[in-house]
Design an enzyme around this catalytic site. Structure first.
Site, PDB file in Angstrom:
ATOM      1  CD  GLU A  39     -14.296 -26.080  14.824  1.00  0.00           C
ATOM      2  OE1 GLU A  39     -14.309 -26.757  13.766  1.00  0.00           O
ATOM      3  OE2 GLU A  39     -13.483 -25.166  15.048  1.00  0.00           O
ATOM      4  NE  ARG A  86     -10.751 -15.734  21.432  1.00  0.00           N
ATOM      5  CZ  ARG A  86     -10.372 -15.748  22.717  1.00  0.00           C
ATOM      6  NH1 ARG A  86      -9.081 -15.738  23.033  1.00  0.00           N
ATOM      7  NH2 ARG A  86     -11.271 -15.801  23.672  1.00  0.00           N
ATOM      8  CB  CYS A 134     -12.434 -36.436  20.616  1.00  0.00           C
ATOM      9  SG  CYS A 134     -11.786 -37.674  19.445  1.00  0.00           S
ATOM     10  CG  HIS A 154     -13.570 -40.348  22.246  1.00  0.00           C
ATOM     11  ND1 HIS A 154     -13.803 -39.056  21.832  1.00  0.00           N
ATOM     12  CD2 HIS A 154     -13.748 -40.346  23.602  1.00  0.00           C
ATOM     13  CE1 HIS A 154     -14.117 -38.315  22.878  1.00  0.00           C
ATOM     14  NE2 HIS A 154     -14.078 -39.065  23.965  1.00  0.00           N
ATOM     15  CG  ASP A 159     -14.635 -36.908  26.649  1.00  0.00           C
ATOM     16  OD1 ASP A 159     -14.341 -36.029  25.817  1.00  0.00           O
ATOM     17  OD2 ASP A 159     -14.941 -38.073  26.328  1.00  0.00           O
TER      18      ASP A 159
END
Length: 281
Positions: A40, A65, A70, A108, A124
């Protein structure tokens, strides 16, 4: 990461402490992470600072939480794996975008993981939708698993206008392309990096009008049946393991917040809205 933090992280993803850092343990941890910690970008639109230090990542992913993108997800997961005895290297990658063009440097973050029973693996948990399990890093043939058919191949020297690395795939400094169902996903460097090296990439993705993370909202996770659930703004998409999709437009703020809470375990104080919907300055 100390023992108490590792235990809290394992509780976060519903995993028992592995007896040893084996391939089987890595596969279990990888799958549980994808099912419980959402991909997210809410912080980008809620005005929350993204800080790439181990403590801040643990505060967000474990303490609050939450999920992340990435740098946060793979950064935190890499710290957990290290604490559990796996050998972990952070790798930089550039994502293939429109017309096969590569993104920015440090676009990334992915993980190269060495297990105690031998072998190197590409893990990943921060790409959105990719493999459900780690991929054999040195394998050049097809790897078929629930997320698709994958190959890790030497980078094409003519692709995307970026010079490839030549022979010797898998050696330090050699670029590799990760391919899913015949489509190149990202170009991976083999040289290990430090978490701090990715600060510029995280800053660009969370501030640049050209970043797709600035132009849209996403919250997504793997479901227990192998499908996926994704909330993009007010659009809830449920994808089955066979690829079938159900799309629902949510009306009220209460409906949106309920999905964040009940389906992703996230409780934002308000409904996030896109900061830069048109990609303008």
């Amino acid at each position: 990461m100390n023992a108490a933090q590792a235990a809290a992280y394992l509780d976060r993803i519903g995993a028992a402490p592995p007896a040893s850092p084996t391939v089987a343990a890595l596969r279990e941890l990888h799958l549980r992470h994808l099912r419980t910690v959402p991909f997210e970008n809410l912080s980008v639109h809620l005005g929350e600072e993204i800080v790439l230090t181990e403590e801040r990542l643990l505060d967000k992913v474990v303490g609050a939480r939450r999920g992340g993108f990435c740098y946060e997800l793979n950064g935190a997961f890499g710290a957990l794996l290290t604490a559990l005895g796996f050998g972990v290297a952070l790798l930089a990658a550039r994502v293939y975008g429109e017309e096969g063009r590569l993104g920015i440097p440090y676009d990334h973050l992915a993980l190269r993981v060495r297990t105690g029973d031998g072998g190197d693996w590409l893990a990943d948990v921060g790409f959105g939708a990719l493999s459900h399990f780690p991929l054999a890093f040195r394998e050049r043939e097809e790897q078929v698993e629930p997320g698709g058919t994958f190959r890790i191949v030497p980078a094409d020297p003519d692709a995307a206008g970026v010079r490839g690395a030549g022979a010797g795939a898998g050696a330090e400094g050699v670029d590799l392309d990760v391919v899913r169902d015949g489509r190149r996903q990202y170009r991976l460097e083999s040289r290990p990096r430090a978490l701090g090296d990715f600060v510029s990439g995280a800053w660009w993705h969370s501030t640049s009008p050209a970043s797709h993370f600035m132009r849209s909202l996403v919250c997504s996770r793997l479901t227990e049946d192998g499908g996926r659930i994704t909330l993009g703004g007010r659009t809830l998409t449920t994808t089955g393991p066979d690829g079938t999709r159900e799309v629902e437009e949510l009306g009220s703020d209460e409906e949106v917040l309920a999905v964040y809470r009940d389906r992703f375990g996230i409780a934002p104080g308000c409904v996030p809205t896109v900061r830069n919907p048109l990609g303008s300055g």
